[in-house]
Design an enzyme around this catalytic site. Sequence first.
Site, PDB file in Angstrom:
ATOM      1  N   ARG A   1      72.980 -52.941 -18.205  1.00 36.68           N
ATOM      2  CA  ARG A   1      73.030 -53.866 -17.084  1.00 36.68           C
ATOM      3  C   ARG A   1      71.859 -54.839 -17.087  1.00 36.68           C
ATOM      4  O   ARG A   1      70.716 -54.451 -17.315  1.00 36.68           O
ATOM      5  CB  ARG A   1      73.050 -53.082 -15.771  1.00 36.68           C
ATOM      6  CG  ARG A   1      74.410 -52.460 -15.500  1.00 36.68           C
ATOM      7  CD  ARG A   1      74.390 -51.448 -14.396  1.00 36.68           C
ATOM      8  NE  ARG A   1      73.653 -51.871 -13.206  1.00 36.68           N
ATOM      9  CZ  ARG A   1      73.588 -51.148 -12.105  1.00 36.68           C
ATOM     10  NH1 ARG A   1      74.195 -49.984 -12.033  1.00 36.68           N
ATOM     11  NH2 ARG A   1      72.904 -51.587 -11.082  1.00 36.68           N
TER      12      ARG A   1
ATOM     13  N   ARG B   1      64.812 -54.640  -6.884  1.00 43.85           N
ATOM     14  CA  ARG B   1      65.742 -53.639  -6.339  1.00 43.85           C
ATOM     15  C   ARG B   1      64.998 -52.541  -5.592  1.00 43.85           C
ATOM     16  O   ARG B   1      65.462 -52.081  -4.544  1.00 43.85           O
ATOM     17  CB  ARG B   1      66.591 -53.055  -7.470  1.00 43.85           C
ATOM     18  CG  ARG B   1      67.664 -54.034  -7.942  1.00 43.85           C
ATOM     19  CD  ARG B   1      68.159 -53.715  -9.328  1.00 43.85           C
ATOM     20  NE  ARG B   1      68.922 -52.486  -9.389  1.00 43.85           N
ATOM     21  CZ  ARG B   1      69.082 -51.753 -10.488  1.00 43.85           C
ATOM     22  NH1 ARG B   1      68.501 -52.126 -11.616  1.00 43.85           N
ATOM     23  NH2 ARG B   1      69.808 -50.668 -10.471  1.00 43.85           N
TER      24      ARG B   1
ATOM     25  N   LYS C   1      72.830 -41.231  -8.315  1.00 45.71           N
ATOM     26  CA  LYS C   1      74.003 -41.252  -7.424  1.00 45.71           C
ATOM     27  C   LYS C   1      75.303 -41.294  -8.230  1.00 45.71           C
ATOM     28  O   LYS C   1      76.217 -40.507  -7.995  1.00 45.71           O
ATOM     29  CB  LYS C   1      73.959 -42.488  -6.490  1.00 45.71           C
ATOM     30  CG  LYS C   1      72.712 -42.572  -5.627  1.00 45.71           C
ATOM     31  CD  LYS C   1      72.714 -43.809  -4.724  1.00 45.71           C
ATOM     32  CE  LYS C   1      72.654 -45.142  -5.472  1.00 45.71           C
ATOM     33  NZ  LYS C   1      71.403 -45.377  -6.226  1.00 45.71           N
TER      34      LYS C   1
ATOM     35  N   ARG D   1      73.865 -49.764   2.479  1.00 43.86           N
ATOM     36  CA  ARG D   1      72.537 -50.072   1.980  1.00 43.86           C
ATOM     37  C   ARG D   1      71.672 -50.762   3.030  1.00 43.86           C
ATOM     38  O   ARG D   1      70.524 -51.108   2.746  1.00 43.86           O
ATOM     39  CB  ARG D   1      72.659 -50.997   0.770  1.00 43.86           C
ATOM     40  CG  ARG D   1      72.505 -50.295  -0.581  1.00 43.86           C
ATOM     41  CD  ARG D   1      72.674 -51.348  -1.660  1.00 43.86           C
ATOM     42  NE  ARG D   1      72.099 -50.988  -2.924  1.00 43.86           N
ATOM     43  CZ  ARG D   1      72.801 -50.457  -3.927  1.00 43.86           C
ATOM     44  NH1 ARG D   1      74.060 -50.174  -3.788  1.00 43.86           N
ATOM     45  NH2 ARG D   1      72.205 -50.211  -5.073  1.00 43.86           N
TER      46      ARG D   1
ATOM     47  N   ARG E   1      69.162 -46.540 -19.378  1.00 44.51           N
ATOM     48  CA  ARG E   1      70.541 -46.348 -18.899  1.00 44.51           C
ATOM     49  C   ARG E   1      71.534 -47.209 -19.664  1.00 44.51           C
ATOM     50  O   ARG E   1      71.309 -48.376 -19.933  1.00 44.51           O
ATOM     51  CB  ARG E   1      70.615 -46.700 -17.412  1.00 44.51           C
ATOM     52  CG  ARG E   1      72.054 -46.809 -16.904  1.00 44.51           C
ATOM     53  CD  ARG E   1      72.162 -46.621 -15.419  1.00 44.51           C
ATOM     54  NE  ARG E   1      71.683 -47.747 -14.655  1.00 44.51           N
ATOM     55  CZ  ARG E   1      71.750 -47.819 -13.323  1.00 44.51           C
ATOM     56  NH1 ARG E   1      72.232 -46.796 -12.626  1.00 44.51           N
ATOM     57  NH2 ARG E   1      71.296 -48.867 -12.699  1.00 44.51           N
TER      58      ARG E   1
END
Length: 216
Positions: A159, A170, A13, A86, A125
């Site tokens: 993160r 998540r 996203k 969400r 990431r």
Amino acid sequence: MNIILLGPPGAGKGTQAKRLEERYGLVQLATGDMLRAERASGSDLGKKVQAIMDAGRLVSDDIMIDLIASRIGKAGKGFILDGFPRTVPQAEALDAMLAQKGLKLDRVIEISVDEAALIDRLAGRFTCVKCGASYHDINNRPKHEGVCDVCGSKEFLRRADDKPEAVKTRFEAYRAQTAPILPYYRDKGILTQVDGMADIDHVTRQISGVMDKIRG
Ligand code: ADP
Ligand code: ADP
Ligand code: ZN
């Protein structure tokens, strides 16, 4: 043009929103980035959401709706929502907010992915501290080693919630609380699915195809 990018953590996203922002003159509204900025500033809100975020759980609807309400509709040519809504109550609140401002949602784009592949995406990431651009150790390195393509910053971070334990939570939150939004938008006839397992450029082409059609 106002669109939502929807998909589980790691779907792409943020990566896509950054590209579309430039191409279409839209503004990316990334609630995760907003919350991380609150934390970095040491605000009360930042302190309040810290533990929830690091565990990979969702922040309460009230907080999120307030956060987005103060920013939506201020952008010139429109917005790309990344990370909001969400939950179904967030989607309903968004509709009410847009109606009140005389705005409409043009399209909800679901970036559809195979969950197994996302673990590796999230584990690799890293993001730019300054502008939030998202990179990957293998799939998507900056063009110049150690320098952000977008803003030139040399500082990156990984993160805490990209660690496997939080990632599991998540995904569960996505399945239980976010996936039910899909039928909500499908029933309104504004949901389009794109293949998020394709390479980054190909995903951009698919989404641009959808957006060019809207723009006419
Ligand atoms: P999201 O915002 O949906 O959580 P990101 O855009 O941050 O996802 O992407 C997650 C990670 O996967 C990043 O490291 C990014 O560089 C990488 N990535 C994004 N899209 C793709 C893709 N189509 N193929 C392979 N890796 C990707
Ligand atoms: P990702 O890019 O991996 O999808 P985000 O950066 O969008 O993750 O969000 C990071 C975290 O911020 C979420 O795990 C959640 O704790 C919080 N968050 C962001 N947006 C929302 C939202 N709309 N509702 C509830 N929590 C949110
Ligand atoms: Zn940057």
